[in-house]
Design a protein around this motif. Structure first.
Motif, PDB file in Angstrom:
ATOM      1  N   ARG A   1      37.641  77.419  70.799  1.00 37.57           N
ATOM      2  CA  ARG A   1      37.322  76.467  71.865  1.00 37.57           C
ATOM      3  C   ARG A   1      37.371  75.067  71.291  1.00 37.57           C
ATOM      4  O   ARG A   1      36.833  74.818  70.214  1.00 37.57           O
ATOM      5  CB  ARG A   1      35.934  76.755  72.443  1.00 37.57           C
ATOM      6  N   ASN A   2      38.068  74.197  72.009  1.00 37.21           N
ATOM      7  CA  ASN A   2      38.274  72.829  71.532  1.00 37.21           C
ATOM      8  C   ASN A   2      38.877  72.819  70.129  1.00 37.21           C
ATOM      9  O   ASN A   2      38.546  71.976  69.288  1.00 37.21           O
ATOM     10  CB  ASN A   2      36.954  72.050  71.544  1.00 37.21           C
TER      11      ASN A   2
ATOM     12  N   GLY B   1      48.855  80.204  70.685  1.00 36.06           N
ATOM     13  CA  GLY B   1      48.191  79.884  71.948  1.00 36.06           C
ATOM     14  C   GLY B   1      47.681  78.459  71.989  1.00 36.06           C
ATOM     15  O   GLY B   1      47.788  77.769  73.018  1.00 36.06           O
ATOM     16  N   GLU B   2      47.144  77.982  70.873  1.00 40.99           N
ATOM     17  CA  GLU B   2      46.636  76.610  70.831  1.00 40.99           C
ATOM     18  C   GLU B   2      47.753  75.583  70.919  1.00 40.99           C
ATOM     19  O   GLU B   2      47.555  74.478  71.432  1.00 40.99           O
ATOM     20  CB  GLU B   2      45.809  76.410  69.558  1.00 40.99           C
TER      21      GLU B   2
ATOM     22  N   LEU C   1      38.881  75.743  80.316  1.00 37.80           N
ATOM     23  CA  LEU C   1      37.800  75.922  79.351  1.00 37.80           C
ATOM     24  C   LEU C   1      38.200  75.481  77.947  1.00 37.80           C
ATOM     25  O   LEU C   1      37.432  75.643  76.998  1.00 37.80           O
ATOM     26  CB  LEU C   1      37.357  77.393  79.313  1.00 37.80           C
ATOM     27  N   LYS C   2      39.405  74.941  77.824  1.00 39.10           N
ATOM     28  CA  LYS C   2      39.936  74.487  76.539  1.00 39.10           C
ATOM     29  C   LYS C   2      39.802  75.578  75.478  1.00 39.10           C
ATOM     30  O   LYS C   2      39.376  75.332  74.340  1.00 39.10           O
ATOM     31  CB  LYS C   2      39.231  73.205  76.084  1.00 39.10           C
ATOM     32  N   SER C   3      40.166  76.785  75.888  1.00 40.39           N
ATOM     33  CA  SER C   3      39.945  77.952  75.031  1.00 40.39           C
ATOM     34  C   SER C   3      41.203  78.800  74.915  1.00 40.39           C
ATOM     35  O   SER C   3      42.039  78.832  75.824  1.00 40.39           O
ATOM     36  CB  SER C   3      38.814  78.827  75.590  1.00 40.39           C
ATOM     37  N   VAL C   4      41.308  79.489  73.783  1.00 40.55           N
ATOM     38  CA  VAL C   4      42.334  80.499  73.555  1.00 40.55           C
ATOM     39  C   VAL C   4      41.635  81.751  73.035  1.00 40.55           C
ATOM     40  O   VAL C   4      40.763  81.666  72.160  1.00 40.55           O
ATOM     41  CB  VAL C   4      43.389  80.033  72.532  1.00 40.55           C
ATOM     42  N   ILE C   5      42.003  82.884  73.601  1.00 36.01           N
ATOM     43  CA  ILE C   5      41.429  84.163  73.180  1.00 36.01           C
ATOM     44  C   ILE C   5      42.572  85.084  72.784  1.00 36.01           C
ATOM     45  O   ILE C   5      43.574  85.192  73.503  1.00 36.01           O
ATOM     46  CB  ILE C   5      40.591  84.813  74.305  1.00 36.01           C
TER      47      ILE C   5
ATOM     48  N   PRO D   1      31.777  85.191  80.481  1.00 36.73           N
ATOM     49  CA  PRO D   1      30.417  84.704  80.793  1.00 36.73           C
ATOM     50  C   PRO D   1      29.849  83.786  79.714  1.00 36.73           C
ATOM     51  O   PRO D   1      29.130  82.827  80.039  1.00 36.73           O
ATOM     52  CB  PRO D   1      29.605  86.002  80.895  1.00 36.73           C
ATOM     53  N   TYR D   2      30.169  84.036  78.451  1.00 38.44           N
ATOM     54  CA  TYR D   2      29.693  83.169  77.368  1.00 38.44           C
ATOM     55  C   TYR D   2      30.400  81.820  77.396  1.00 38.44           C
ATOM     56  O   TYR D   2      29.787  80.778  77.124  1.00 38.44           O
ATOM     57  CB  TYR D   2      29.898  83.844  76.015  1.00 38.44           C
ATOM     58  N   LEU D   3      31.682  81.839  77.700  1.00 38.65           N
ATOM     59  CA  LEU D   3      32.432  80.591  77.722  1.00 38.65           C
ATOM     60  C   LEU D   3      32.038  79.713  78.905  1.00 38.65           C
ATOM     61  O   LEU D   3      32.138  78.481  78.826  1.00 38.65           O
ATOM     62  CB  LEU D   3      33.938  80.887  77.782  1.00 38.65           C
ATOM     63  N   LYS D   4      31.602  80.322  80.001  1.00 39.57           N
ATOM     64  CA  LYS D   4      31.210  79.554  81.178  1.00 39.57           C
ATOM     65  C   LYS D   4      29.795  78.987  81.061  1.00 39.57           C
ATOM     66  O   LYS D   4      29.417  78.090  81.810  1.00 39.57           O
ATOM     67  CB  LYS D   4      31.293  80.446  82.428  1.00 39.57           C
ATOM     68  N   ASN D   5      28.997  79.542  80.134  1.00 34.57           N
ATOM     69  CA  ASN D   5      27.623  79.037  79.978  1.00 34.57           C
ATOM     70  C   ASN D   5      27.609  77.660  79.324  1.00 34.57           C
ATOM     71  O   ASN D   5      28.425  77.371  78.461  1.00 34.57           O
ATOM     72  CB  ASN D   5      26.807  80.021  79.129  1.00 34.57           C
TER      73      ASN D   5
END
Length: 577
Positions: free
Chosen positions: A281-282, A470-471, A544-548, A573-577
């Motif tokens: 993330r970021n 992905g990034e 979410l500026k994320s790569v999984i 759910p963790y990324l949205k918190n």
């Protein structure tokens, strides 16, 4: 006892020949007895007697990690070397006045590489079987470069167990399939089964390894070669218990996030065959965990997830103005002998239609939806001698750029097109313009039967390098402040052009990128994804500026989309918190 009896009988007959009164019939008996003895001595074993499961031990865990070296680089008396623990193969070549090196070491095997500008490393490939293994050779002395080639794609085996399944044996006919206790190696594709007297041989056309065995009364003495280089010898005996394959533990978790529920489900096999989960993330790695013995160093079989990497290569070529635009017809890139396949409709098949699975050809993966049945080219072109002709001879079922149906024939044609506009070997272009810039060196590429990189899928990358890719797309084509792809190409790639009609979920599709929407707390989250059979996913989540990254081994159990469940229920759910 039978052999002794025959010898005694023959000896007595021979002794009788000194009598001049011996008759012609006795001479004939002697000849017959000698012939029978000779036939018995060389009589080949019946492979029906060897049709069974066999097992043995590999002598050490790093036996398939081969040292590779170039000595006297840049000189006339340069030598390319491949070492096993047993011996080495030397291939002299003239290395003077050339930064490009190509050394054949077999009928279809070679090393090719390019000396870096700072002259400290040689980046290149070993072509063996159907694979391009990327190899980086680092300068060890003034004119020497060394590196390692992991022919089984793992640097060290977690199990030294080696198994051989001998099947369908009858007289001189048989099939044989090697299986390793370390199932992180995805297996051999064996063929060319031969038997002569009590010797058998067969080859793996995926890796290029060759197997030679001597049949003995209660065992098989097996040798494994690369061309003429002996790699190892294994004494095999018949198995008496079930084979032990896999079941390894991984203990290399790095995490800021606490995902204990997910980890418990994986450990209990409720989310089976999950091999890795990584989250950034970021631009920061916040979760990294491996399972079933996988580590950050093991390249994973991406299957069709590498189609998205193929899309990036097309983008790089367009950014470099190696072709005019994605609106160009595929026939602009094909040799003259294929132009006879062009008609008014097929001439409209352009690069964009191939990128979006909407060529209109009946080049459909009907396996992705059980309700669709057809003798499609997707099932046949890889079995043909001329893949291009087989694909382009297929009837059109839609106008180009109208309807999308998922399949591998479309991106295969993209690889043909890119190879036609790139002056250097396509694999070196891919390495120099994408992977080196992402600091990726531990990877393998599948080839087609002509030895060209296959754009339809099949690369092997480790999970961290998948995350880098992905990034690159999340950051609009930049990596560590360096521009690799244009922002325009990223935006075009991520557009939702049309729905994939032959998929269960009717996903949207971009330039070889999937679209999907997930839900958490009643809200939708858009994801753009690279996907591969068995559960190989790169999720790019711009909002979410994320790569999984999730890799898996669910190739035959119907759980190929399990990473979507993992992402939606246990990560999002963790990324949205």
């Amino acid at each position: 006892m039978l052999i002794l009896y025959n010898f005694e009988k023959i000896r007595n007959l021979i002794f009788a020949t000194h009598h001049k009164s011996i008759k012609k019939m006795k001479l004939q008996k002697i000849k017959i007895a000698l012939l029978l003895l000779f036939s018995f001595a060389v009589k080949a074993q019946n492979m029906a007697d060897y049709t069974d499961n066999w097992e043995g031990k590999i002598e050490n865990s790093k036996i398939f990690s081969l040292k590779v070296a170039i000595e006297n680089a840049g000189l006339e008396n340069a030598v390319f070397k491949i070492y096993s623990s047993k011996e080495s193969l030397d291939f002299p070549f003239n290395g003077k006045n050339s930064n490009f090196i190509k050394i054949p070491f077999g009928d279809n095997s070679f090393f090719e590489g390019v000396l870096s500008k700072n002259q400290n490393e040689i980046n290149g490939f070993i072509k063996s079987g159907l694979l391009f293994y990327h190899v980086k050779l680092l300068k060890s002395k003034n004119t020497s470069f060394t590196g390692f080639w992991n022919i089984l794609m793992v640097d060290e085996l977690k199990s030294n167990d080696f198994y051989l399944s001998v099947e369908n044996g009858s007289n001189d006919n048989f099939e044989a399939y090697p299986i390793l206790g370390d199932n992180r190696f995805t297996g051999t594709w064996c063929y060319n089964f031969k038997k002569e007297n009590d010797f058998i041989s067969f080859s793996d056309f995926k890796t290029g390894l060759q197997f030679k065995g001597k049949l003995e009364s209660d065992n098989i003495q097996l040798e494994i070669y690369l061309e003429n280089l002996l790699i190892t010898e294994i004494a095999l005996k018949k198995s008496t218990i079930d084979w032990k394959i896999g079941g390894f533990k991984s203990d290399n978790k790095r995490s800021i996030l606490e995902l204990s529920q997910l980890e418990n489900l994986i450990s209990k096999d409720s989310l089976p065959n999950t091999h890795s989960v990584l989250i950034s993330r970021n631009g920061k790695l916040i979760y990294e965990n491996y399972f079933d013995g996988y580590t950050e160093n093991v390249p994973h079989d991406l299957r069709s997830a590498s189609k998205s990497i193929s899309s990036a290569i097309v983008g790089i070529a367009e950014d470099k103005a190696l072709f005019k635009s994605v609106e160009q017809s595929i026939f602009d890139f094909l040799p003259i002998n294929y132009q006879v396949l062009k008609d008014s409709l097929k001439s409209k098949i352009d690069i964009q239609s191939l990128l979006t699975m909407s060529s209109g050809l009946d080049a459909i993966d009907y396996g992705s939806n059980a309700n669709l049945k057809s003798p499609a080219v997707e099932d046949n072109y890889q079995k043909s001698k001329d893949w291009i002709a087989t694909i382009l001879n297929t009837p059109m079922i839609n106008n180009p750029n109208r309807t999308a149906n998922y399949g591998s024939a479309n991106p295969y044609l993209l690889g043909v097109a890119m190879d036609s506009v790139i002056s250097e070997p396509l694999e070196l272009f891919i390495d120099g313009n994408l992977f080196q810039k992402l600091a990726i060196s531990n990877y393998v590429m599948f080839t087609d039967f002509k030895g060209k990189p296959y754009f339809g899928g099949g690369m092997y990358l480790n999970s961290r390098d998948m995350l880098k890719f992905g990034e690159l797309y999340l950051n609009n084509g930049r990596w560590k402040s360096n521009r690799i792809l244009s922002k325009k190409w990223i935006m075009d790639s991520f557009k939702n052009y049309r729905v994939l009609e032959n998929t269960k979920d009717k996903n949207g599709y971009g330039y070889l990128w999937w679209h999907n929407t997930y839900h958490v707390n009643g809200r939708g989250v858009e994801s753009i994804e690279a996907r591969g059979a068995g559960g190989q996913y790169i999720f790019v989540i711009p909002s979410l500026k994320s790569v999984i990254v999730i890799t898996s081994g669910n190739y035959r159990n119907g759980k190929t989309q399990q990473p979507e469940i993992i992402f939606e229920n246990y990560i999002l759910p963790y990324l949205k918190n």
